[in-house]
Motif scaffolding. Structure first.
Motif, PDB file in Angstrom:
ATOM      1  N   SER A  21       0.823  -1.205   0.000  1.00 39.36           N
ATOM      2  CA  SER A  21       0.000   0.000   0.000  1.00 39.36           C
ATOM      3  C   SER A  21       0.857   1.255   0.000  1.00 39.36           C
ATOM      4  CB  SER A  21      -0.915   0.002   1.223  1.00 39.36           C
ATOM      5  OG  SER A  21      -1.722   1.159   1.234  1.00 39.36           O
ATOM      6  N   THR A  22       0.426   2.250  -0.727  1.00 42.34           N
ATOM      7  CA  THR A  22       1.154   3.504  -0.811  1.00 42.34           C
ATOM      8  C   THR A  22       0.184   4.638  -1.066  1.00 42.34           C
ATOM      9  OG1 THR A  22       2.815   4.752  -2.066  1.00 42.34           O
ATOM     10  CG2 THR A  22       1.566   3.086  -3.264  1.00 42.34           C
ATOM     11  N   ASN A  23       0.566   5.839  -0.647  1.00 40.94           N
ATOM     12  CA  ASN A  23      -0.268   7.003  -0.900  1.00 40.94           C
ATOM     13  C   ASN A  23       0.020   7.622  -2.259  1.00 40.94           C
ATOM     14  OD1 ASN A  23      -1.683   6.951   1.572  1.00 40.94           O
ATOM     15  ND2 ASN A  23       0.034   7.937   2.613  1.00 40.94           N
ATOM     16  N   TYR A  24       1.040   7.114  -2.937  1.00 43.22           N
ATOM     17  CA  TYR A  24       1.359   7.617  -4.272  1.00 43.22           C
ATOM     18  C   TYR A  24       0.561   6.852  -5.323  1.00 43.22           C
ATOM     19  CZ  TYR A  24       5.331   9.775  -1.901  1.00 43.22           C
ATOM     20  OH  TYR A  24       6.104  10.512  -1.042  1.00 43.22           O
ATOM     21  N   VAL A  25       0.196   7.549  -6.380  1.00 43.51           N
ATOM     22  CA  VAL A  25      -0.533   6.907  -7.470  1.00 43.51           C
ATOM     23  C   VAL A  25       0.390   5.912  -8.167  1.00 43.51           C
ATOM     24  CG1 VAL A  25      -1.761   7.280  -9.645  1.00 43.51           C
ATOM     25  CG2 VAL A  25      -1.995   8.937  -7.779  1.00 43.51           C
ATOM     26  N   LYS A  26      -0.106   4.710  -8.385  1.00 41.92           N
ATOM     27  CA  LYS A  26       0.698   3.672  -9.021  1.00 41.92           C
ATOM     28  C   LYS A  26       0.619   3.798 -10.543  1.00 41.92           C
ATOM     29  CE  LYS A  26       0.023   0.460  -5.172  1.00 41.92           C
ATOM     30  NZ  LYS A  26      -0.511  -0.857  -4.741  1.00 41.92           N
ATOM     31  N   PRO A  27       1.656   3.326 -11.251  1.00 38.46           N
ATOM     32  CA  PRO A  27       1.695   3.447 -12.719  1.00 38.46           C
ATOM     33  C   PRO A  27       0.465   2.899 -13.429  1.00 38.46           C
ATOM     34  CG  PRO A  27       3.850   2.817 -11.900  1.00 38.46           C
ATOM     35  CD  PRO A  27       2.922   2.776 -10.705  1.00 38.46           C
ATOM     36  N   GLN A  28      -0.146   1.845 -12.898  1.00 38.37           N
ATOM     37  CA  GLN A  28      -1.318   1.271 -13.576  1.00 38.37           C
ATOM     38  C   GLN A  28      -2.507   2.220 -13.565  1.00 38.37           C
ATOM     39  OE1 GLN A  28       0.236  -0.122 -10.914  1.00 38.37           O
ATOM     40  NE2 GLN A  28      -1.205  -1.135  -9.517  1.00 38.37           N
ATOM     41  N   ASN A  29      -2.432   3.268 -12.749  1.00 37.65           N
ATOM     42  CA  ASN A  29      -3.514   4.253 -12.690  1.00 37.65           C
ATOM     43  C   ASN A  29      -3.190   5.540 -13.449  1.00 37.65           C
ATOM     44  OD1 ASN A  29      -5.463   2.853 -11.053  1.00 37.65           O
ATOM     45  ND2 ASN A  29      -4.083   3.115  -9.311  1.00 37.65           N
ATOM     46  N   TYR A  30      -2.042   5.580 -14.130  1.00 36.52           N
ATOM     47  CA  TYR A  30      -1.732   6.736 -14.967  1.00 36.52           C
ATOM     48  C   TYR A  30      -2.694   6.769 -16.157  1.00 36.52           C
ATOM     49  CZ  TYR A  30       2.791   6.896 -12.500  1.00 36.52           C
ATOM     50  OH  TYR A  30       3.783   6.962 -11.550  1.00 36.52           O
ATOM     51  N   ASN A  49      -0.253  15.857   1.682  1.00 39.16           N
ATOM     52  CA  ASN A  49      -0.584  14.863   0.673  1.00 39.16           C
ATOM     53  C   ASN A  49       0.679  14.433  -0.052  1.00 39.16           C
ATOM     54  OD1 ASN A  49      -3.440  14.626   0.889  1.00 39.16           O
ATOM     55  ND2 ASN A  49      -3.677  16.591  -0.132  1.00 39.16           N
ATOM     56  N   ASP A  50       0.766  13.152  -0.382  1.00 34.87           N
ATOM     57  CA  ASP A  50       1.876  12.659  -1.185  1.00 34.87           C
ATOM     58  C   ASP A  50       1.560  12.879  -2.660  1.00 34.87           C
ATOM     59  OD1 ASP A  50       3.387  11.750   0.982  1.00 34.87           O
ATOM     60  OD2 ASP A  50       2.301   9.854   1.036  1.00 34.87           O
ATOM     61  N   ALA A  51       2.568  13.267  -3.419  1.00 33.76           N
ATOM     62  CA  ALA A  51       2.356  13.528  -4.844  1.00 33.76           C
ATOM     63  C   ALA A  51       3.586  13.126  -5.642  1.00 33.76           C
ATOM     64  CB  ALA A  51       2.054  15.006  -5.074  1.00 33.76           C
ATOM     65  N   ILE A 164      -9.868  10.443  -4.746  1.00 34.92           N
ATOM     66  CA  ILE A 164      -9.938  11.127  -6.039  1.00 34.92           C
ATOM     67  C   ILE A 164      -8.530  11.180  -6.618  1.00 34.92           C
ATOM     68  CG2 ILE A 164     -10.422  13.296  -7.224  1.00 34.92           C
ATOM     69  CD1 ILE A 164     -12.586  13.851  -5.215  1.00 34.92           C
ATOM     70  N   TYR A 165      -8.374  10.652  -7.816  1.00 30.07           N
ATOM     71  CA  TYR A 165      -7.091  10.650  -8.512  1.00 30.07           C
ATOM     72  C   TYR A 165      -7.050  11.849  -9.461  1.00 30.07           C
ATOM     73  CZ  TYR A 165      -6.318   5.824  -6.939  1.00 30.07           C
ATOM     74  OH  TYR A 165      -6.127   4.686  -6.187  1.00 30.07           O
ATOM     75  N   GLU A 181       4.337  19.440 -13.577  1.00 26.79           N
ATOM     76  CA  GLU A 181       3.391  18.330 -13.720  1.00 26.79           C
ATOM     77  C   GLU A 181       3.206  17.649 -12.374  1.00 26.79           C
ATOM     78  OE1 GLU A 181       4.709  17.191 -18.317  1.00 26.79           O
ATOM     79  OE2 GLU A 181       5.473  16.000 -16.620  1.00 26.79           O
ATOM     80  N   VAL A 182       1.993  17.185 -12.128  1.00 25.45           N
ATOM     81  CA  VAL A 182       1.711  16.557 -10.841  1.00 25.45           C
ATOM     82  C   VAL A 182       0.688  15.436 -10.990  1.00 25.45           C
ATOM     83  CG1 VAL A 182      -0.052  18.287 -10.312  1.00 25.45           C
ATOM     84  CG2 VAL A 182       0.957  16.967  -8.445  1.00 25.45           C
ATOM     85  N   VAL A 183       0.907  14.356 -10.255  1.00 24.76           N
ATOM     86  CA  VAL A 183      -0.033  13.236 -10.180  1.00 24.76           C
ATOM     87  C   VAL A 183      -0.236  12.943  -8.697  1.00 24.76           C
ATOM     88  CG1 VAL A 183      -0.444  10.812 -10.721  1.00 24.76           C
ATOM     89  CG2 VAL A 183       0.742  12.267 -12.367  1.00 24.76           C
ATOM     90  N   MET A 184      -1.485  12.928  -8.252  1.00 22.69           N
ATOM     91  CA  MET A 184      -1.733  12.674  -6.833  1.00 22.69           C
ATOM     92  C   MET A 184      -3.153  12.159  -6.614  1.00 22.69           C
ATOM     93  SD  MET A 184      -1.951  16.680  -5.550  1.00 22.69           S
ATOM     94  CE  MET A 184      -2.144  16.261  -3.813  1.00 22.69           C
ATOM     95  N   LYS A 185      -3.376  11.622  -5.427  1.00 24.44           N
ATOM     96  CA  LYS A 185      -4.731  11.236  -5.028  1.00 24.44           C
ATOM     97  C   LYS A 185      -4.999  11.792  -3.639  1.00 24.44           C
ATOM     98  CE  LYS A 185      -3.359   6.639  -3.365  1.00 24.44           C
ATOM     99  NZ  LYS A 185      -3.599   5.174  -3.456  1.00 24.44           N
ATOM    100  N   VAL A 186      -6.249  12.152  -3.397  1.00 24.73           N
ATOM    101  CA  VAL A 186      -6.635  12.693  -2.095  1.00 24.73           C
ATOM    102  C   VAL A 186      -7.779  11.857  -1.536  1.00 24.73           C
ATOM    103  CG1 VAL A 186      -5.846  15.033  -2.551  1.00 24.73           C
ATOM    104  CG2 VAL A 186      -8.164  14.385  -3.221  1.00 24.73           C
ATOM    105  N   GLN A 187      -7.845  11.780  -0.233  1.00 26.33           N
ATOM    106  CA  GLN A 187      -8.832  10.926   0.434  1.00 26.33           C
ATOM    107  C   GLN A 187      -9.949  11.744   1.064  1.00 26.33           C
ATOM    108  OE1 GLN A 187      -6.566   8.379   3.147  1.00 26.33           O
ATOM    109  NE2 GLN A 187      -6.734   6.728   1.651  1.00 26.33           N
TER     110      GLN A 187
END
Length: 223
Positions: A21-30, A49-51, A164-165, A181-187
């Motif tokens: 588990s990680t708070n960073y968005v995984k590559p499969q969700n890009y 937040n992790d980004a 939310i991704y 550029e930024v990729v992140m998810k928030v809870q």
């Protein structure tokens, strides 16, 4: 009730999920929204937040932003969470996200429709809204707790995480080259079970944090 063999499989799978588990968005969700994901670096934003972030060194020179409304990437065809998220809720979440990010950018930049050397173009997308069942906590691997957790999964009564991704980028308005550029998810707030409906109220605080992070990207630039 799950059989013993199924319970063992469930426990093993859950353990792997928690372990990875990680708070960073995984590559499969890009979502292929950015031109190159390999240059992203892990960063903790000001909201904690992790980004995943990439930026050029000269971000301080920009003082204006052309705002492009955020859109969903593929939620119209994503049927994974349709039971928890209505079309009206999706629209309200998108509208709220646009309002908050645009307002937050307006506190750091001059919003404009005219491009010059000090102007950026902002573009963003909500790539996913997730309402998956909560992962197991360490104490839930105890046999008695594991049986309870497995039953919750089977019956759909386990709490569900709301995430939310988001993917965003700022382009130089003159050259159209990426600057940040930024990729992140928030809870958001957890849902009680698989029948609970997600509302914009459940994710407002999360979106507010996202908007603040995006708007203050100069101080978050990871280089």
């Amino acid at each position: 009730m799950l059989s013993f063999n199924k319970l063992v499989v469930f426990a093993s799978t859950a353990f792997l999920i928690v372990g990875c588990s990680t708070n960073y968005v995984k590559p499969q969700n890009y979502m292929a929204f950015l031109p190159d994901y390999s240059q992203l670096k892990k960063v903790e934003m000001q909201s904690k937040n992790d980004a995943l972030v990439w930026s050029k060194d000269n971000v301080q020179q920009y003082s204006k932003v052309i705002y492009t409304p955020i859109r969903y990437s593929n939620l119209e065809s994503d049927t994974q969470n349709t039971a928890n998220i209505s079309q009206d809720a999706r629209k309200e979440i998108l509208n709220y996200t646009n309002t908050q990010i645009q307002n937050a950018l307006g506190q750091h930049f001059t919003l404009t429709n005219q491009a010059d050397k000090k102007t950026l173009i902002f573009q963003g997308t909500i790539s996913k809204i997730s309402t998956d069942a909560k992962h197991l906590k360490p104490y839930e691997y105890l046999p008695i707790m594991l049986v309870k957790a497995s039953t919750q999964y089977a019956l759909g009564s386990r709490d569900r995480d709301t995430e939310i991704y988001f993917e965003g980028k700022f382009l130089d308005a003159s050259s159209k080259q990426p600057v940040y550029e930024v990729v992140m998810k928030v809870q958001g707030k957890p849902l009680e079970n698989d029948k609970s409906q997600l509302s914009v109220a459940d994710v407002k605080k999360a979106i507010d944090g996202l908007a603040s992070d995006i708007a203050s990207f100069k101080t978050n630039a990871g280089g």
